[in-house]
Design a protein around this motif. Structure first.
Motif, PDB file in Angstrom:
ATOM      1  N   HIS A  46     -32.169  -3.198 -22.535  1.00 34.10           N
ATOM      2  CA  HIS A  46     -32.639  -1.837 -22.787  1.00 34.10           C
ATOM      3  C   HIS A  46     -31.452  -0.918 -23.035  1.00 34.10           C
ATOM      4  O   HIS A  46     -30.668  -0.634 -22.122  1.00 34.10           O
ATOM      5  N   PHE A  47     -31.294  -0.482 -24.251  1.00 32.67           N
ATOM      6  CA  PHE A  47     -30.249   0.473 -24.645  1.00 32.67           C
ATOM      7  C   PHE A  47     -30.972   1.522 -25.486  1.00 32.67           C
ATOM      8  O   PHE A  47     -31.242   1.311 -26.668  1.00 32.67           O
ATOM      9  N   LEU A  48     -31.305   2.647 -24.849  1.00 36.29           N
ATOM     10  CA  LEU A  48     -32.158   3.643 -25.484  1.00 36.29           C
ATOM     11  C   LEU A  48     -31.614   5.042 -25.245  1.00 36.29           C
ATOM     12  O   LEU A  48     -30.957   5.304 -24.234  1.00 36.29           O
ATOM     13  N   ALA A  49     -31.881   5.928 -26.192  1.00 32.61           N
ATOM     14  CA  ALA A  49     -31.590   7.345 -26.009  1.00 32.61           C
ATOM     15  C   ALA A  49     -32.907   8.097 -25.944  1.00 32.61           C
ATOM     16  O   ALA A  49     -33.801   7.870 -26.766  1.00 32.61           O
ATOM     17  N   PRO A  62     -27.043  -0.694 -20.473  1.00 29.64           N
ATOM     18  CA  PRO A  62     -26.495  -1.659 -19.509  1.00 29.64           C
ATOM     19  C   PRO A  62     -25.136  -1.192 -18.999  1.00 29.64           C
ATOM     20  O   PRO A  62     -24.350  -0.584 -19.739  1.00 29.64           O
ATOM     21  N   ALA A  63     -24.843  -1.495 -17.752  1.00 29.67           N
ATOM     22  CA  ALA A  63     -23.595  -1.046 -17.137  1.00 29.67           C
ATOM     23  C   ALA A  63     -22.370  -1.570 -17.867  1.00 29.67           C
ATOM     24  O   ALA A  63     -21.295  -0.959 -17.806  1.00 29.67           O
ATOM     25  N   MET A  64     -22.490  -2.709 -18.570  1.00 31.38           N
ATOM     26  CA  MET A  64     -21.348  -3.274 -19.273  1.00 31.38           C
ATOM     27  C   MET A  64     -20.818  -2.356 -20.384  1.00 31.38           C
ATOM     28  O   MET A  64     -19.719  -2.550 -20.880  1.00 31.38           O
ATOM     29  N   LEU A  79     -26.840   4.242 -16.293  1.00 31.44           N
ATOM     30  CA  LEU A  79     -26.503   2.831 -16.439  1.00 31.44           C
ATOM     31  C   LEU A  79     -27.343   1.982 -15.492  1.00 31.44           C
ATOM     32  O   LEU A  79     -27.693   2.418 -14.389  1.00 31.44           O
ATOM     33  N   TRP A  80     -27.645   0.792 -15.914  1.00 29.18           N
ATOM     34  CA  TRP A  80     -28.361  -0.151 -15.058  1.00 29.18           C
ATOM     35  C   TRP A  80     -27.654  -1.514 -15.097  1.00 29.18           C
ATOM     36  O   TRP A  80     -27.116  -1.914 -16.108  1.00 29.18           O
ATOM     37  N   ASP A  81     -27.657  -2.202 -13.942  1.00 27.95           N
ATOM     38  CA  ASP A  81     -27.050  -3.520 -13.838  1.00 27.95           C
ATOM     39  C   ASP A  81     -28.060  -4.597 -14.197  1.00 27.95           C
ATOM     40  O   ASP A  81     -29.278  -4.381 -14.157  1.00 27.95           O
TER      41      ASP A  81
END
Length: 386
Positions: A46-49, A62-64, A79-81
């Motif tokens: 999940h990479f959303l604006a 993602p935290a990365m 961010l999420w792990d």
């Protein structure tokens, strides 16, 4: 959030307010890049604006990606792990924007046209009673008119393609004997040497009868003397946006004879296409319609008897995408406005013989248009019999 992204977000939020929208969700692709300056490829994560009608946009990622996002022109990042539930992170972002997840409410949420079904399902799960529409309804009117930074970047992309085009002309008869694929590879190398960030699309080299196929893929066929060769290419260039990553493409087509005597009828066909292209460009100004530009080019080609051999639209918009609105085609009543950028590329394709296409990018100005490509339209290289 720095300019021009702050202004783009403000305009997006005005668009949401005008349409009764509560928020817009963008995913990796042109919409996300346009609003945040972040250029990323779609993935299973999940990479959303989320752009709410009021308040600051938020990127859920993602935290990365923490290091990359720290230097991006974005004020808020969640961010999420990998061990977390990203939908919970998304729910918290909506809640901070005043949208509480769960049944009830008649809010309208605009989803990225290219949002993967997986992510669309997650948003719809959070807001089962919301109304959903396409983000392009809000963003397309904004992206149609390029801002100063975008126009400057597209000029640089056009100039880069021009330099490569002139290099190819100067090689003349040295090109004879190369295969289409070898010449395409050489064009890609030249684009990179001139500062390109990779080809904007698959470079087209179409010699002789292959030129009658508008999107021919280069083959191992050698280029012979006297053969018309359709060359369609461009490269991405980076926008001057500090830490943002947006890239904009060039797109130019010329049809050249590198040496020898061209086939019978070629001179007339090339001149017809050149006249059609010049007339269409001269017609471009604020207030005319996209379809009228197409009609000007098509009428000239029709009058000479090649109407059935002009098999595609006259042009397409260019911006974060190589093909985007406005489309210069019959039936498009879109009125041209200053800042719009598109190609003008009429062509004639004679099956089993040859093809001719000539393409330049133009930007609509206050009183006409500016060509972003300035190389000659003529076909003869050094060693060709004019």
């Amino acid at each position: 959030m720095n300019e021009p992204f702050a202004e783009r977000v403000r305009r997006c939020q005005r668009g949401l307010a005008d349409r009764g929208g509560a928020a817009l969700v963008a995913s990796p692709g042109p919409a996300l890049t346009y609003l945040t300056g972040v250029e990323e490829s779609p993935s299973e994560r999940h990479f959303l604006a989320v752009v709410p009608r009021d308040g600051s946009p938020v990127v859920v990622a993602p935290a990365m990606y923490e290091a990359e996002l720290e230097v991006a022109p974005i004020d808020r990042v969640v961010l999420w792990d990998d061990g977390d539930d990203p939908v919970e992170a998304l729910a918290s972002v909506f809640e901070s924007a005043g949208l509480e997840a769960g049944p009830g409410g008649g809010e309208t949420i605009f989803l990225d046209d290219r949002l993967w079904t997986t992510f669309a399902k997650d948003v719809r799960g959070l807001f089962p009673d919301a109304t959903y529409d396409l983000a392009s309804d809000v963003l397309e009117p904004l992206r149609l008119k390029k801002d100063r930074t975008e126009r400057a970047t597209l000029r640089r992309a056009g100039a880069l393609a021009d330099r490569v085009s002139m290099t190819l002309r100067e090689r003349g008869e040295a090109v004879v004997g190369m295969t289409e694929r070898e010449l395409a590879d050489e064009i890609d190398r030249l684009l990179e040497a001139e500062g390109g960030r990779g080809p904007a699309f698959d470079t087209i080299v179409a010699a002789g009868e292959n030129g009658a196929r508008p999107h021919h893929q280069p083959s191992d066929r050698p280029i012979e003397a006297g053969e018309p060769v359709v060359l369609d290419f461009g490269a991405f260039v980076d926008a001057d946006l500090e830490s943002a990553q947006a890239r904009y493409p060039g797109d130019q087509t010329r049809t050249l004879v590198f040496a020898g005597e061209p086939p019978e009828g070629y001179r007339e066909v090339h001149e017809t296409v050149a006249r059609a292209q010049r007339a269409a460009i001269e017609h471009v100004e604020p207030g005319v319609t996209a379809e009228s530009v197409d009609a000007v080019a098509r009428e000239i080609i029709d009058d000479v008897g090649y109407g059935d051999a002009f098999v595609h639209r006259t042009g397409h918009g260019v911006g974060l995408e190589v093909h985007e609105p406005p489309y210069i085609v019959e039936g498009n009543e879109q009125t041209l406005e200053p800042g719009m950028v598109f190609s003008v590329e009429p062509g004639i394709y004679l099956e089993g013989e040859f093809g001719v296409r000539l393409e330049d990018l133009v930007v609509v100005t206050e009183d006409g248009c500016e060509r972003l490509n300035t190389t000659p339209l003529d076909w003869a290289c050094e060693g060709a019999r004019r």
